[in-house]
Each structure stands twice: as structure tokens, then as C-alpha cells.
Motif scaffolding. Structure first.
Motif, PDB file in Angstrom:
ATOM      1  N   ALA A  52       0.867  -1.177   0.000  1.00 47.42           N
ATOM      2  CA  ALA A  52       0.000   0.000   0.000  1.00 47.42           C
ATOM      3  C   ALA A  52       0.904   1.228   0.000  1.00 47.42           C
ATOM      4  O   ALA A  52       2.095   1.124   0.249  1.00 47.42           O
ATOM      5  N   VAL A  53       0.324   2.368  -0.296  1.00 46.82           N
ATOM      6  CA  VAL A  53       1.082   3.612  -0.317  1.00 46.82           C
ATOM      7  C   VAL A  53       0.485   4.556   0.709  1.00 46.82           C
ATOM      8  O   VAL A  53      -0.728   4.751   0.750  1.00 46.82           O
ATOM      9  N   ASP A  54       1.360   5.132   1.539  1.00 44.38           N
ATOM     10  CA  ASP A  54       0.949   6.093   2.549  1.00 44.38           C
ATOM     11  C   ASP A  54       1.183   7.497   2.002  1.00 44.38           C
ATOM     12  O   ASP A  54       2.220   8.096   2.213  1.00 44.38           O
ATOM     13  N   GLY A  55       0.237   7.977   1.223  1.00 44.53           N
ATOM     14  CA  GLY A  55       0.383   9.291   0.605  1.00 44.53           C
ATOM     15  C   GLY A  55       0.066   9.213  -0.877  1.00 44.53           C
ATOM     16  O   GLY A  55      -0.633   8.316  -1.345  1.00 44.53           O
ATOM     17  N   ASP A  56       0.624  10.155  -1.620  1.00 46.14           N
ATOM     18  CA  ASP A  56       0.372  10.225  -3.053  1.00 46.14           C
ATOM     19  C   ASP A  56       1.281   9.257  -3.799  1.00 46.14           C
ATOM     20  O   ASP A  56       2.502   9.329  -3.699  1.00 46.14           O
ATOM     21  N   CYS A  57       0.671   8.377  -4.568  1.00 51.11           N
ATOM     22  CA  CYS A  57       1.434   7.442  -5.386  1.00 51.11           C
ATOM     23  C   CYS A  57       1.792   8.128  -6.711  1.00 51.11           C
ATOM     24  O   CYS A  57       1.001   8.920  -7.228  1.00 51.11           O
ATOM     25  N   PRO A  58       2.951   7.815  -7.268  1.00 50.88           N
ATOM     26  CA  PRO A  58       3.314   8.415  -8.558  1.00 50.88           C
ATOM     27  C   PRO A  58       2.310   8.117  -9.672  1.00 50.88           C
ATOM     28  O   PRO A  58       2.219   8.873 -10.636  1.00 50.88           O
ATOM     29  N   CYS A  59       1.545   7.044  -9.532  1.00 54.57           N
ATOM     30  CA  CYS A  59       0.574   6.718 -10.585  1.00 54.57           C
ATOM     31  C   CYS A  59      -0.708   7.531 -10.435  1.00 54.57           C
ATOM     32  O   CYS A  59      -1.524   7.565 -11.367  1.00 54.57           O
ATOM     33  N   GLY A  60      -0.897   8.146  -9.289  1.00 56.15           N
ATOM     34  CA  GLY A  60      -2.114   8.932  -9.071  1.00 56.15           C
ATOM     35  C   GLY A  60      -3.373   8.088  -9.072  1.00 56.15           C
ATOM     36  O   GLY A  60      -4.456   8.578  -9.351  1.00 56.15           O
ATOM     37  N   GLY A  61      -3.243   6.793  -8.799  1.00 58.07           N
ATOM     38  CA  GLY A  61      -4.388   5.892  -8.781  1.00 58.07           C
ATOM     39  C   GLY A  61      -4.767   5.337 -10.142  1.00 58.07           C
ATOM     40  O   GLY A  61      -5.743   4.609 -10.267  1.00 58.07           O
ATOM     41  N   THR A  62      -3.987   5.646 -11.172  1.00 56.13           N
ATOM     42  CA  THR A  62      -4.312   5.180 -12.522  1.00 56.13           C
ATOM     43  C   THR A  62      -3.743   3.800 -12.818  1.00 56.13           C
ATOM     44  O   THR A  62      -4.026   3.243 -13.863  1.00 56.13           O
ATOM     45  N   ARG A  63      -2.901   3.264 -11.923  1.00 58.88           N
ATOM     46  CA  ARG A  63      -2.229   1.977 -12.073  1.00 58.88           C
ATOM     47  C   ARG A  63      -1.156   2.008 -13.153  1.00 58.88           C
ATOM     48  O   ARG A  63      -0.654   0.984 -13.564  1.00 58.88           O
ATOM     49  N   SER A  64      -0.795   3.200 -13.628  1.00 56.20           N
ATOM     50  CA  SER A  64       0.215   3.346 -14.671  1.00 56.20           C
ATOM     51  C   SER A  64       1.085   4.564 -14.361  1.00 56.20           C
ATOM     52  O   SER A  64       0.569   5.656 -14.125  1.00 56.20           O
ATOM     53  N   ILE A  65       2.407   4.376 -14.370  1.00 55.74           N
ATOM     54  CA  ILE A  65       3.346   5.466 -14.096  1.00 55.74           C
ATOM     55  C   ILE A  65       3.977   5.889 -15.412  1.00 55.74           C
ATOM     56  O   ILE A  65       4.682   5.106 -16.050  1.00 55.74           O
ATOM     57  N   PRO A  66       3.712   7.129 -15.855  1.00 49.07           N
ATOM     58  CA  PRO A  66       4.296   7.579 -17.127  1.00 49.07           C
ATOM     59  C   PRO A  66       5.818   7.746 -16.995  1.00 49.07           C
ATOM     60  O   PRO A  66       6.314   8.324 -16.040  1.00 49.07           O
ATOM     61  N   LEU A  67       6.540   7.215 -17.965  1.00 48.39           N
ATOM     62  CA  LEU A  67       7.999   7.322 -17.973  1.00 48.39           C
ATOM     63  C   LEU A  67       8.494   8.335 -18.994  1.00 48.39           C
ATOM     64  O   LEU A  67       9.462   9.044 -18.758  1.00 48.39           O
ATOM     65  N   TRP A  68       7.809   8.385 -20.129  1.00 54.20           N
ATOM     66  CA  TRP A  68       8.248   9.240 -21.216  1.00 54.20           C
ATOM     67  C   TRP A  68       7.048   9.580 -22.072  1.00 54.20           C
ATOM     68  O   TRP A  68       6.182   8.743 -22.321  1.00 54.20           O
TER      69      TRP A  68
END
Length: 180
Positions: free
Chosen positions: A136-152
Motif C-alpha cells: 500500500a502507499v501512505d500518501g500520493d502514489c506516482p501513478c495517481g491511482g491510474t495503475r500506470s506510471i508515465p515514464l516518457w
């Protein structure tokens, strides 16, 4: 007072009591939960080879000290932090939360090593093994809840990766089955 513990290799029933009504069975604690409990216990701050019965007693002491729900919550946040750190996606807010939860990194490392070694003596139940590594994440996740982290990003395409915390079930489903 610590509960009496007698362990033989493969034993799964080491019981402590968080309260008179709720016994804690060591086999029902995941590796991360054992790590958090050890961190909260009277375990020495430096790693030493220690008898597994003493390590089991420290785990039960940590659960009694912090509480089972809090141990599980902290273990999930620690797992989430570690998954994001592996990919270099930890935010300053997450780092601050992790350092607040575990201010002594060396002690956390020591607890982690003792918990991993304890798995040789007290194995996890099937239900716990399925839950092991839940994050779990305690705070803001880099994905913002979208389940996808943009790299480029480019005007034609976007390259992203699955969030190791929020897309955990999808990632596990892609792994080949391993016979235990």
C-alpha cells in the motif's frame, strides 16, 4: 511476559497473545509483518546470529507492543515503499513517511534479515503466503491511482509502466506459476 515457544524445523504453531481474546500465531504473519514486529520489539539494533526461538519471542513481543492491525498496516506501507524504490519512483512525501515510521534504517535491515531467517523455522500458512508482499502507499502514489506510471511522453506516444503497488494483482497474474 513472553509466551513459551518451542520450535522444531517446520513448526508452524508458535502462539503469543495480543490480548486475552485474540491469540497471535506466528505462521499467520507474513515476512513483512514479522519485520515490523521485530523492529518494534526489544531486538538488539545490530545483526547477530541469534537462536530462532529468541527471534520468534521478539516477533510476538513486537505484535503485542504495537498491535496486529498496526503491524499489518506498517508492513503494507513498507512493501509499497520498497516496490516503488526499486523502480526509482519514490516521492519525497513517501520517503518522509517511511523515515518517520522507521527512523533507524540499520535496525529495519537487521529486522528484515532476522525475519527472513525465521521463515526457515516457522513457515507461513497458505493464506499468509498469498498475502505476503501485499503493498500500500501512505500518501500520493506516482501513478495517481491510474495503475500506470508515465515514464516518457511524446506527441505520438506515451511510455509507461504498471504501478508496482496499485497494479500488483495484474503483475502477479502475468508471472508464470511456480510449483512450491
Amino acid at each position: 511476559m513472553m509466551p513459551e515457544t518451542v520450535l522444531d524445523r517446520g513448526t508452524t504453531q508458535v502462539v503469543g497473545s495480543e490480548s486475552p481474546r485474540m491469540p497471535v500465531v506466528l505462521a499467520d504473519l507474513s515476512t513483512g509483518e514479522r519485520t515490523v514486529a521485530l523492529y518494534a520489539s526489544d531486538m538488539p539494533a545490530r545483526y547477530r546470529t541469534t537462536d530462532h526461538t529468541q527471534v520468534a519471542a521478539w516477533v510476538l513481543q513486537g505484535v503485542e507492543r504495537v498491535g496486529l492491525d498496526e503491524v499489518r498496516r506498517r508492513a503494507a506501507f513498507d512493501a509499497g515503499y520498497r516496490l516503488l524504490a526499486r523502480g526509482g519512483h519514490v516521492t519525497p512525501q513517501l520517503t518522509a513517511s517511511q523515515e518517520q515510521r522507521f527512523p533507524k534504517a540499520g535496525r529495519l535491515n537487521c529486522a528484515d534479515r532476522h525475519a527472513a531467517n525465521l521463515n526457515l523455522w516457522v513457515q507461513m500458512s497458505e493464506e499468509t503466503r498469498a498475502r505476503n508482499g501485499s503493498a500500500a502507499v501512505d500518501g500520493d502514489c506516482p501513478c495517481g491511482g491510474t495503475r500506470s506510471i508515465p515514464l516518457w511522453r511524446d506527441e505520438d506516444a506515451t511510455v509507461s509502466r504498471m504501478c508496482p503497488v496499485h497494479a500488483q494483482n495484474a503483475i502477479r497474474a502475468m508471472r508464470p506459476a511456480v510449483d512450491a
